[in-house]
Scaffold this motif. Sequence first.
Motif, PDB file in Angstrom:
ATOM      1  N   TYR A 157       7.882 -27.377 -18.251  1.00 26.61           N
ATOM      2  CA  TYR A 157       6.842 -27.931 -19.112  1.00 26.61           C
ATOM      3  C   TYR A 157       7.491 -28.779 -20.192  1.00 26.61           C
ATOM      4  O   TYR A 157       8.215 -28.263 -21.038  1.00 26.61           O
ATOM      5  CB  TYR A 157       6.031 -26.810 -19.774  1.00 26.61           C
ATOM      6  CG  TYR A 157       5.301 -25.931 -18.793  1.00 26.61           C
ATOM      7  CD1 TYR A 157       4.015 -26.254 -18.383  1.00 26.61           C
ATOM      8  CD2 TYR A 157       5.898 -24.782 -18.275  1.00 26.61           C
ATOM      9  CE1 TYR A 157       3.334 -25.443 -17.481  1.00 26.61           C
ATOM     10  CE2 TYR A 157       5.226 -23.979 -17.377  1.00 26.61           C
ATOM     11  CZ  TYR A 157       3.946 -24.317 -16.983  1.00 26.61           C
ATOM     12  OH  TYR A 157       3.288 -23.524 -16.089  1.00 26.61           O
ATOM     13  N   ILE A 158       7.232 -30.074 -20.143  1.00 24.35           N
ATOM     14  CA  ILE A 158       7.734 -30.978 -21.166  1.00 24.35           C
ATOM     15  C   ILE A 158       6.607 -31.203 -22.178  1.00 24.35           C
ATOM     16  O   ILE A 158       6.802 -31.102 -23.365  1.00 24.35           O
ATOM     17  CB  ILE A 158       8.211 -32.293 -20.529  1.00 24.35           C
ATOM     18  CG1 ILE A 158       9.381 -31.978 -19.584  1.00 24.35           C
ATOM     19  CG2 ILE A 158       8.624 -33.302 -21.570  1.00 24.35           C
ATOM     20  CD1 ILE A 158       9.254 -32.513 -18.220  1.00 24.35           C
ATOM     21  N   ALA A 159       5.428 -31.506 -21.677  1.00 23.07           N
ATOM     22  CA  ALA A 159       4.202 -31.645 -22.458  1.00 23.07           C
ATOM     23  C   ALA A 159       3.044 -31.397 -21.494  1.00 23.07           C
ATOM     24  O   ALA A 159       3.260 -31.185 -20.301  1.00 23.07           O
ATOM     25  CB  ALA A 159       4.113 -33.037 -23.081  1.00 23.07           C
ATOM     26  N   ASN A 160       1.811 -31.456 -22.017  1.00 19.44           N
ATOM     27  CA  ASN A 160       0.654 -31.162 -21.157  1.00 19.44           C
ATOM     28  C   ASN A 160       0.604 -32.045 -19.914  1.00 19.44           C
ATOM     29  O   ASN A 160       0.320 -31.568 -18.825  1.00 19.44           O
ATOM     30  CB  ASN A 160      -0.648 -31.321 -21.945  1.00 19.44           C
ATOM     31  CG  ASN A 160      -0.820 -30.232 -22.971  1.00 19.44           C
ATOM     32  OD1 ASN A 160      -0.221 -29.168 -22.875  1.00 19.44           O
ATOM     33  ND2 ASN A 160      -1.635 -30.499 -23.972  1.00 19.44           N
ATOM     34  N   MET A 161       0.862 -33.322 -20.067  1.00 19.42           N
ATOM     35  CA  MET A 161       0.763 -34.240 -18.938  1.00 19.42           C
ATOM     36  C   MET A 161       2.140 -34.664 -18.424  1.00 19.42           C
ATOM     37  O   MET A 161       2.282 -35.726 -17.830  1.00 19.42           O
ATOM     38  CB  MET A 161      -0.062 -35.464 -19.334  1.00 19.42           C
ATOM     39  CG  MET A 161      -1.505 -35.117 -19.691  1.00 19.42           C
ATOM     40  SD  MET A 161      -2.379 -34.163 -18.416  1.00 19.42           S
ATOM     41  CE  MET A 161      -2.590 -35.372 -17.158  1.00 19.42           C
ATOM     42  N   ALA A 162       3.136 -33.878 -18.652  1.00 20.49           N
ATOM     43  CA  ALA A 162       4.492 -34.160 -18.153  1.00 20.49           C
ATOM     44  C   ALA A 162       5.128 -32.827 -17.766  1.00 20.49           C
ATOM     45  O   ALA A 162       6.100 -32.390 -18.366  1.00 20.49           O
ATOM     46  CB  ALA A 162       5.308 -34.875 -19.212  1.00 20.49           C
ATOM     47  N   SER A 163       4.546 -32.189 -16.776  1.00 20.28           N
ATOM     48  CA  SER A 163       5.014 -30.879 -16.341  1.00 20.28           C
ATOM     49  C   SER A 163       4.923 -30.796 -14.826  1.00 20.28           C
ATOM     50  O   SER A 163       4.241 -31.591 -14.196  1.00 20.28           O
ATOM     51  CB  SER A 163       4.150 -29.773 -16.962  1.00 20.28           C
ATOM     52  OG  SER A 163       4.212 -29.843 -18.368  1.00 20.28           O
ATOM     53  N   GLY A 164       5.612 -29.824 -14.263  1.00 24.42           N
ATOM     54  CA  GLY A 164       5.547 -29.675 -12.817  1.00 24.42           C
ATOM     55  C   GLY A 164       6.146 -28.364 -12.360  1.00 24.42           C
ATOM     56  O   GLY A 164       6.883 -27.710 -13.097  1.00 24.42           O
TER      57      GLY A 164
END
Length: 167
Positions: free
Chosen positions: A136-143
């Motif tokens: 999790y990097i941020a809400n819209m940059a995770s996987g």
Amino acid sequence: MYFLKNGSISLLVLAIVTTAMLMTQGKDAEIYLIAFSNVIDKDDTYGGGLNPQKIYVSKQIYPDIYSNETSALLPKDAEAAIKTYCDDNGLELIFYDETTPLQLNEIGEVVGGGVRVEFGELTKSFIVSEIDVSIYIANMASGGTTYTLYRWFGGWKLWSSRMAWIS
């Protein structure tokens, strides 16, 4: 004579398989380490270009009727292996669970910097193991990635990794 020859071959194969299984017993830390190094080095949502310097690590737990916890610490041997890896690579490592105050900003980044790595349940048989790991990097940059490993003499080897989800 034919029976003795086939019986000897069968015993030899059995001895090899048994030795291979015993050599990898209790090496769950190796599974966690292989998955961890892959998710931060090449399977992050930036295609391996993120290079995080501060990493928060936990184990995801799925709440049941007896508990509302959602994260916990890893097994101690897995923590030790990941800590050694991070020390060797100059990475700051913070293990966290439900009791750790971890603040996120409005876009889901950890306040103060860093990424979160969360392990799912480890599923293991005699010859194959599988573990889900999310970054999790941020809400819209995770996987999330599912890692499949196989037993080999002296340890576990990565067989495949497949993206489970991305945001």
